[in-house]
Write an enzyme that holds these catalytic residues in place. Structure first.
Site, mmCIF file in Angstrom:
data_model
loop_
_atom_site.group_PDB
_atom_site.id
_atom_site.type_symbol
_atom_site.label_atom_id
_atom_site.label_comp_id
_atom_site.label_asym_id
_atom_site.label_seq_id
_atom_site.Cartn_x
_atom_site.Cartn_y
_atom_site.Cartn_z
ATOM 1 N N HIS A 135 -25.427 41.319 -41.159
ATOM 2 C CA HIS A 135 -24.608 42.007 -42.164
ATOM 3 C C HIS A 135 -23.701 40.945 -42.789
ATOM 4 C CE1 HIS A 135 -22.717 45.757 -43.790
ATOM 5 N NE2 HIS A 135 -21.694 44.942 -43.954
ATOM 6 N N ASP A 142 -18.638 44.810 -41.901
ATOM 7 C CA ASP A 142 -17.236 44.511 -42.225
ATOM 8 C C ASP A 142 -16.373 45.765 -42.227
ATOM 9 O OD1 ASP A 142 -17.283 44.486 -45.827
ATOM 10 O OD2 ASP A 142 -18.939 45.008 -44.529
ATOM 11 N N HIS A 143 -16.924 46.915 -42.642
ATOM 12 C CA HIS A 143 -16.123 48.147 -42.644
ATOM 13 C C HIS A 143 -15.901 48.668 -41.225
ATOM 14 C CE1 HIS A 143 -15.862 49.411 -46.994
ATOM 15 N NE2 HIS A 143 -16.687 48.380 -47.060
ATOM 16 N N HIS A 174 -25.898 47.269 -51.144
ATOM 17 C CA HIS A 174 -26.204 48.696 -51.226
ATOM 18 C C HIS A 174 -27.457 49.011 -52.032
ATOM 19 C CE1 HIS A 174 -21.978 50.358 -50.001
ATOM 20 N NE2 HIS A 174 -22.443 49.451 -49.170
ATOM 21 N N ASP A 185 -21.888 48.697 -41.119
ATOM 22 C CA ASP A 185 -21.123 49.714 -41.834
ATOM 23 C C ASP A 185 -21.647 51.118 -41.511
ATOM 24 O OD1 ASP A 185 -19.554 47.734 -42.838
ATOM 25 O OD2 ASP A 185 -20.270 47.843 -44.892
ATOM 26 N N HIS A 198 -25.061 45.195 -45.807
ATOM 27 C CA HIS A 198 -23.962 44.736 -46.671
ATOM 28 C C HIS A 198 -24.223 45.032 -48.146
ATOM 29 C CE1 HIS A 198 -20.201 42.823 -47.394
ATOM 30 N NE2 HIS A 198 -20.699 41.804 -48.038
ATOM 31 N N HIS A 255 -21.679 54.452 -43.959
ATOM 32 C CA HIS A 255 -20.269 54.687 -44.310
ATOM 33 C C HIS A 255 -19.793 56.091 -43.941
ATOM 34 C CE1 HIS A 255 -19.359 50.905 -46.472
ATOM 35 N NE2 HIS A 255 -20.664 50.903 -46.717
ATOM 36 N N ASP A 281 -25.521 50.768 -43.890
ATOM 37 C CA ASP A 281 -24.400 51.114 -44.778
ATOM 38 C C ASP A 281 -24.270 52.620 -45.015
ATOM 39 O OD1 ASP A 281 -23.308 48.340 -46.063
ATOM 40 O OD2 ASP A 281 -25.441 48.202 -45.615
#
Length: 381
Positions: A158, A86-87, A191, A52, A189, A13, A11
């Site tokens: 995830h 998913d992102h 955080h 992510d 997924h 991002h 994650d």
């Protein structure tokens, strides 16, 4: 004897610009560079990323450049093994940027049918499966349980897990759906860091995000830190060592409007590595005109804090009669189902079909659900 040291991250991002601040986007890139530094300094045998990698499926050019530049430092030295989250996944059909990184030889993506083997350890992975229900959810469980690992092995997922995200329609699997036999199960997924050792000695672990992306993560950050997991698979049972990063601080602080500037100065965390904190204010005391309030806050931004935002307004509302506004309980998905069944008189099954169409990222899945909902084959149009 298998000797394996891996770095579990998740994650990241890349490309996220929290509160539309350029400085926060830079923070995200610096954190990712720090994770690559750790991998090189610790001389790990592999880096695993559980989803992510990017904040959106079509990341900005700078995010792509950062990913290529940093992963190039690992190429031919340390395999970077990642699954899309998913992102990372387009809402409609399209190319995941992971595929571009694969073409460049910078990333390897395992599946349940085609694991990746590094130094005798097999890495299995399942890309993010969107919010599902009914038969599709059962199919995901069956897919997971069809894998029969042997020897040292790692499973990368995830997905929403019921015990960690216990709201209807927010999870796809439960911990009991995660098959046994894997030495280490790496989850993304979520955080906030979390881990549990199972009866067979294996570990299920959430590495968490390496930075704070929502104010809800602050409490977990204070308890567990942010960064990566260094996982040693050399012994019979895996062991985990936390590696924490010194990230930009964030905190939720309560201030009185009558002394807001003094309270902010007194209660603000100190800068870390020259980075001013992000502050989330809970306002108390007497109400204050918005323009006056925002002017006071603006005078402190860039001096005391990088960003100051109002998180909750708990100021007094006067001595008049208080109008009680009913609080609606439940997740967004639960409220949608409740509205459709109670107001629109849908059956529960039809309401859940609509919800699954809303939440699905798969165009073919949406078409199938639409055909089930309407009873009409779309090929007829």
């Amino acid at each position: 004897m298998v000797i394996m040291l891996l770095l579990h991250i998740s994650d990241t991002h890349l490309g996220k610009r929290q509160y539309n601040l350029e400085s926060r986007e830079r923070d995200v890139y610096e954190v990712f560079q720090s994770l690559v530094d750790i991998a090189l300094n610790e001389r790990v045998d592999a880096v695993i990323h559980t989803g992510d990698l990017f904040d959106v499926s079509n990341p900005p050019t700078e995010a792509e450049d950062v990913a290529v530049k940093q992963l190039a430092r690992l190429r031919d030295r340390i395999p970077f093994i990642a699954i899309p989250g998913d992102h990372d996944t387009p809402k409609r059909r399209g190319k995941v940027f992971h595929e571009v990184l694969q073409d460049l030889g910078l990333l390897r993506s395992p599946s349940l049918n085609n694991p990746i083997e590094v130094k005798g350890v097999k890495f299995y992975g399942r890309k993010f499966a969107p919010l599902l229900g009914g038969p599709s959810q059962d199919a995901l469980r069956q897919e997971l349980n069809s894998v029969k690992p042997s020897g040292k092995s790692v499973l990368m997922l995830h997905q929403g897990v019921k015990e960690l995200l216990p709201f209807n329609y927010s999870y796809q699997i439960a911990l009991s759906d995660i098959p046994k036999g894997f030495t280490y199960v790496a989850l993304g997924h979520f955080h906030t860091r979390w881990q549990v050792r199972r009866e067979d000695g294996s570990i299920i672990a959430v590495a968490g995000s390496p930075d704070i992306y929502r104010e809800e993560e602050i409490e977990g950050y204070k308890k567990y830190g942010k960064g990566a997991y260094l996982v040693d698979l050399s012994k019979d049972e895996p062991t985990i060592q936390k590696i924490d990063l010194n990230i930009r601080p964030q905190d939720v602080i309560t201030v009185n409007t009558q002394r807001i500037e003094e309270d902010i100065r007194e209660r603000s965390p100190r800068p870390v590595n020259g980075k001013l904190p992000i502050l989330h204010l809970i306002l108390t005391g007497a109400p204050m005109k918005k323009d006056v309030l925002m002017k006071k806050i603006a005078s402190l931004e860039g001096k005391v804090a990088e960003k100051i935002r109002i998180y909750k307004d708990n100021t007094d509302i006067g001595r008049g009669e208080v109008k009680v506004i009913p609080v609606v309980q439940g997740s967004i998905d639960e409220l949608i189902v409740k509205y459709l069944t109670e107001k629109e008189k849908f059956t529960k099954n039809d309401a859940e079909l609509v919800l699954r169409m809303i939440n699905s990222d798969d165009e073919q899945e949406i078409e199938r659900l639409l055909e089930e909902f309407t009873g009409v084959k779309l090929d007829n149009y």
